[in-house]
Design a protein around this motif. Structure first.
Motif, mmCIF file in Angstrom:
data_model
loop_
_atom_site.group_PDB
_atom_site.id
_atom_site.type_symbol
_atom_site.label_atom_id
_atom_site.label_comp_id
_atom_site.label_asym_id
_atom_site.label_seq_id
_atom_site.Cartn_x
_atom_site.Cartn_y
_atom_site.Cartn_z
ATOM 1 N N HIS A 32 38.927 -8.593 -34.115
ATOM 2 C CA HIS A 32 39.931 -8.011 -33.227
ATOM 3 C C HIS A 32 39.568 -8.178 -31.763
ATOM 4 O O HIS A 32 38.453 -8.559 -31.431
ATOM 5 C CB HIS A 32 40.193 -6.532 -33.564
ATOM 6 C CG HIS A 32 39.095 -5.580 -33.196
ATOM 7 N ND1 HIS A 32 38.303 -4.954 -34.127
ATOM 8 C CD2 HIS A 32 38.675 -5.101 -31.992
ATOM 9 C CE1 HIS A 32 37.454 -4.136 -33.524
ATOM 10 N NE2 HIS A 32 37.641 -4.210 -32.220
ATOM 11 N N HIS A 75 42.791 -2.038 -37.034
ATOM 12 C CA HIS A 75 43.324 -2.644 -35.800
ATOM 13 C C HIS A 75 42.804 -4.055 -35.616
ATOM 14 O O HIS A 75 41.657 -4.352 -35.905
ATOM 15 C CB HIS A 75 43.079 -1.778 -34.568
ATOM 16 C CG HIS A 75 41.643 -1.506 -34.246
ATOM 17 N ND1 HIS A 75 40.893 -0.544 -34.878
ATOM 18 C CD2 HIS A 75 40.816 -2.084 -33.343
ATOM 19 C CE1 HIS A 75 39.673 -0.530 -34.377
ATOM 20 N NE2 HIS A 75 39.579 -1.449 -33.453
ATOM 21 N N HIS A 85 37.701 -6.665 -24.832
ATOM 22 C CA HIS A 85 36.499 -6.903 -25.623
ATOM 23 C C HIS A 85 36.827 -7.781 -26.822
ATOM 24 O O HIS A 85 37.998 -7.931 -27.196
ATOM 25 C CB HIS A 85 35.779 -5.599 -26.033
ATOM 26 C CG HIS A 85 36.410 -4.807 -27.142
ATOM 27 N ND1 HIS A 85 37.325 -3.804 -26.933
ATOM 28 C CD2 HIS A 85 36.235 -4.853 -28.498
ATOM 29 C CE1 HIS A 85 37.673 -3.266 -28.097
ATOM 30 N NE2 HIS A 85 37.033 -3.881 -29.067
ATOM 31 N N ASN A 118 35.680 -8.570 -30.786
ATOM 32 C CA ASN A 118 34.954 -7.999 -31.932
ATOM 33 C C ASN A 118 34.665 -9.048 -33.005
ATOM 34 O O ASN A 118 35.540 -9.833 -33.380
ATOM 35 C CB ASN A 118 35.796 -6.872 -32.555
ATOM 36 C CG ASN A 118 35.226 -6.398 -33.887
ATOM 37 O OD1 ASN A 118 35.426 -7.016 -34.930
ATOM 38 N ND2 ASN A 118 34.493 -5.305 -33.851
ATOM 39 N N TYR A 129 28.406 -2.296 -28.830
ATOM 40 C CA TYR A 129 29.048 -3.113 -27.795
ATOM 41 C C TYR A 129 27.983 -3.589 -26.818
ATOM 42 O O TYR A 129 27.100 -2.813 -26.434
ATOM 43 C CB TYR A 129 30.087 -2.306 -27.008
ATOM 44 C CG TYR A 129 31.333 -1.900 -27.756
ATOM 45 C CD1 TYR A 129 31.311 -0.859 -28.681
ATOM 46 C CD2 TYR A 129 32.557 -2.535 -27.517
ATOM 47 C CE1 TYR A 129 32.470 -0.455 -29.347
ATOM 48 C CE2 TYR A 129 33.717 -2.139 -28.178
ATOM 49 C CZ TYR A 129 33.666 -1.108 -29.083
ATOM 50 O OH TYR A 129 34.806 -0.722 -29.745
ATOM 51 N N GLU A 150 31.537 -6.981 -29.309
ATOM 52 C CA GLU A 150 31.278 -5.876 -30.235
ATOM 53 C C GLU A 150 30.938 -6.436 -31.613
ATOM 54 O O GLU A 150 31.573 -7.382 -32.082
ATOM 55 C CB GLU A 150 32.540 -5.000 -30.349
ATOM 56 C CG GLU A 150 32.427 -3.869 -31.376
ATOM 57 C CD GLU A 150 33.757 -3.159 -31.667
ATOM 58 O OE1 GLU A 150 34.821 -3.696 -31.294
ATOM 59 O OE2 GLU A 150 33.706 -2.088 -32.271
HETATM 60 FE FE LIG Z 1 36.610 -2.838 -30.921
#
Ligand SMILES: [Fe+2]
Length: 290
Positions: free
Chosen positions: A140, A180, A194, A196, A235, A245
């Protein structure tokens, strides 16, 4: 409604490709798939590539999403155009670079560059990471939003995303069963907030914490656990200030739960980001959280 099947890739500009390449391989632990046309393509799973660093403006970020086929891509182009957005058709060169059969590009209302693709290539080779980070795949992005209500309405009303939870005005959006794949964070700029990657277990998160500290990488949040998705996270800061992350254990919302699922509202306080008490050093996670 446009049906985003999955997030596919993120492309990031950098002025220092050498440093970005070392970070992608030696710190994050991605596999360098190829260097082509001044861009480095990295794999994190079975897909052809999921991260690209290219020589360019470090503020130049693009996120790619997969659509079902050429017909849905054409329909998406028409829907976005009808909404007054400028839609660019990918050239043959762009298709070849991204290893896709079709592509359209547009800019969302905050100014985030989005690409929709069809028939993106999978790799026949197993992902062979640069180090044993335990990465199971790109999963994500956090995306900047200059108007949360407007952008949430766009992502949900036009691009078919669903709100899984909100922290303050930040909406965590799903496009498949994963809690998400996009998180919209209120801020004053455009771009990716960010990136992931999922890792296999909490052991990988904790191994990364020790390893990154040893390497002098700045940890900006965690280790911790998100009360929203349930994921254990870490993170850290990458090239050009980008936040990366690792996380594991994200909750899913099964198709049969879609009809009855209600997003939960969390307050904009640190305990909504981490249930263990870790405090973020990430501007968008600290907003209104004093
Ligand atoms: Fe995240």
């Amino acid at each position: 409604m446009i049906d985003l099947l999955d997030i596919r890739y993120v492309r990031l500009g950098t002025r220092d490709l050498g440093a970005a390449d070392r970070f992608a391989r030696e710190v994050i632990g991605l596999e360098l798939a190829r260097v082509e046309g001044g861009a480095h393509y990295y794999r994190s799973d079975d897909r052809d590539h999921t991260l690209v660093y290219f020589e360019g403006d470090p503020h130049d970020h693009t996120v790619g999403f997969e659509l079902r086929d050429a017909a849905t891509l054409d329909a998406a182009a028409a829907q976005l155009s009808n909404r007054g957005l400028a839609v660019a058709q990918g050239s043959a060169d762009v298709h070849e670079q991204r290893r896709v059969a079709g592509l359209i590009g547009f800019t969302d209302l905050t100014g985030n560059r989005i690409e929709l693709v069809e028939r993106p290539q999978h790799s026949g080779r197993r992902h062979f990471p640069s180090r044993d980070a335990g990465i199971t795949g790109f999963s994500h992005i956090g995306l900047c939003s200059t108007d949360s209500a407007r952008d949430e309405a766009f992502w949900c009303g036009v691009l078919g995303a669903r709100v899984s939870d909100r922290i303050g005005d930040a909406a965590l959006l799903r496009i498949d069963p994963v809690h998400h794949k996009i998180a919209l964070f209120p801020t004053t700029r455009a771009g990716v907030q960010h990136v992931n990657h999922q890792v296999a277990s909490i052991d990988d998160v904790m191994r990364a914490w020790y390893l990154l500290r040893d390497k002098g990488v700045r940890i900006v949040f965690g280790p911790g656990r998100h009360p929203t998705s349930g994921a254990v996270f870490l993170y850290f800061e990458g090239p050009d200030g980008m936040v990366f992350e690792y996380s594991t254990g994200v909750r899913t919302i099964a198709p049969e739960q879609e009809a009855s699922y209600l997003p939960r509202q969390f307050p904009a306080v640190p305990s909504s980001f981490c249930m263990w008490g870790s405090l973020p050093d990430i501007p968008e996670f600290k907003k209104d959280s004093a």
